[in-house]
Motif scaffolding. Structure first.
Motif, PDB file in Angstrom:
ATOM      1  N   GLN A  15       0.818  -1.205   0.000  1.00 14.20           N
ATOM      2  CA  GLN A  15       0.000   0.000   0.000  1.00 14.20           C
ATOM      3  C   GLN A  15       0.855   1.260   0.000  1.00 14.20           C
ATOM      4  N   CYS A  16       0.367   2.291  -0.663  1.00 14.87           N
ATOM      5  CA  CYS A  16       1.009   3.597  -0.695  1.00 14.87           C
ATOM      6  C   CYS A  16       1.154   4.142   0.732  1.00 14.87           C
ATOM      7  N   THR A  20      -3.224  11.434   2.529  1.00 15.36           N
ATOM      8  CA  THR A  20      -4.224  12.044   1.657  1.00 15.36           C
ATOM      9  C   THR A  20      -4.569  13.443   2.170  1.00 15.36           C
ATOM     10  N   CYS A  26      -3.128   6.823   2.271  1.00 17.04           N
ATOM     11  CA  CYS A  26      -3.656   6.467   0.956  1.00 17.04           C
ATOM     12  C   CYS A  26      -3.914   4.961   0.918  1.00 17.04           C
ATOM     13  N   THR A  27      -5.028   4.569   0.358  1.00 16.12           N
ATOM     14  CA  THR A  27      -5.379   3.144   0.282  1.00 16.12           C
ATOM     15  C   THR A  27      -5.023   2.527  -1.078  1.00 16.12           C
ATOM     16  N   SER A  28      -4.433   3.300  -1.956  1.00 13.58           N
ATOM     17  CA  SER A  28      -4.080   2.790  -3.286  1.00 13.58           C
ATOM     18  C   SER A  28      -2.882   1.855  -3.207  1.00 13.58           C
ATOM     19  N   ALA A  32      -0.186  -0.550  -9.390  1.00 17.44           N
ATOM     20  CA  ALA A  32      -1.397   0.033  -9.942  1.00 17.44           C
ATOM     21  C   ALA A  32      -1.714  -0.569 -11.309  1.00 17.44           C
ATOM     22  N   CYS A  80       1.892   5.240  -4.672  1.00 16.22           N
ATOM     23  CA  CYS A  80       1.041   4.963  -5.831  1.00 16.22           C
ATOM     24  C   CYS A  80       1.395   5.989  -6.914  1.00 16.22           C
ATOM     25  N   GLN A  82      -0.337   8.295  -8.345  1.00 18.30           N
ATOM     26  CA  GLN A  82      -0.863   9.636  -8.052  1.00 18.30           C
ATOM     27  C   GLN A  82       0.037  10.370  -7.059  1.00 18.30           C
ATOM     28  N   HIS A  83       0.445   9.699  -5.994  1.00 17.24           N
ATOM     29  CA  HIS A  83       1.269  10.361  -4.984  1.00 17.24           C
ATOM     30  C   HIS A  83       2.740  10.462  -5.394  1.00 17.24           C
TER      31      HIS A  83
END
Length: 132
Positions: A15-16, A20, A26-28, A32, A80, A82-83
């Motif tokens: 997990q990331c 957030t 973050c749960t991503s 990915a 992730c 995004q981050h």
């Protein structure tokens, strides 16, 4: 980066670690669906200088060496996509990586590649070592 790490969980469950906007973790996943992942491969088991040789000749490793350097860094920082693109987001947790030691972590050495389930990328394999 030619370093082997041991993760605290299977590759598809990593997990990331970023925070957030709502100040939660973050749960991503790091693995990915929109990005290219690593690949399972067999590599020689390495021991440190002066250590006895291990019985296994090779072990299954989730290798990231074919990925671009930026993607390897994203995995190493455990973020992730995004981050990884927002470096100002703080880390809310420590990364789950631990340097892999073939003697200390011999229980994680598996000599066969994992088998994959039909509909996903989840490996039915307890081996959690990755190489970045």
């Amino acid at each position: 980066m030619y370093v082997r790490y041991l993760a605290a969980r299977p590759v598809d469950e990593i997990q990331c670690v970023a925070q957030t906007r709502r100040r939660h973790r973050c749960t991503s996943p790091v693995l990915a669906p929109e990005t290219r992942g690593g690949q399972w491969t067999l590599l020689p088991v390495t021991a440190h200088v002066g250590q006895l040789a291990l019985p296994a000749g090779s072990m299954a490793v989730y290798s990231l060496t074919a990925l671009p350097y930026a993607e390897q860094l994203r995995w190493r920082s455990q973020r992730c996509p995004q981050h990884a693109a927002t470096p100002t987001a703080a880390d809310l947790a420590m990364t789950d990586w631990e340097s892999f030691d073939s003697l200390l972590h011999s229980g994680h050495i598996h000599t066969r590649l994992p088998t994959l389930r039909r509909r996903g990328a989840r490996a039915d394999h307890p081996h959690r070592e990755g190489r970045a």
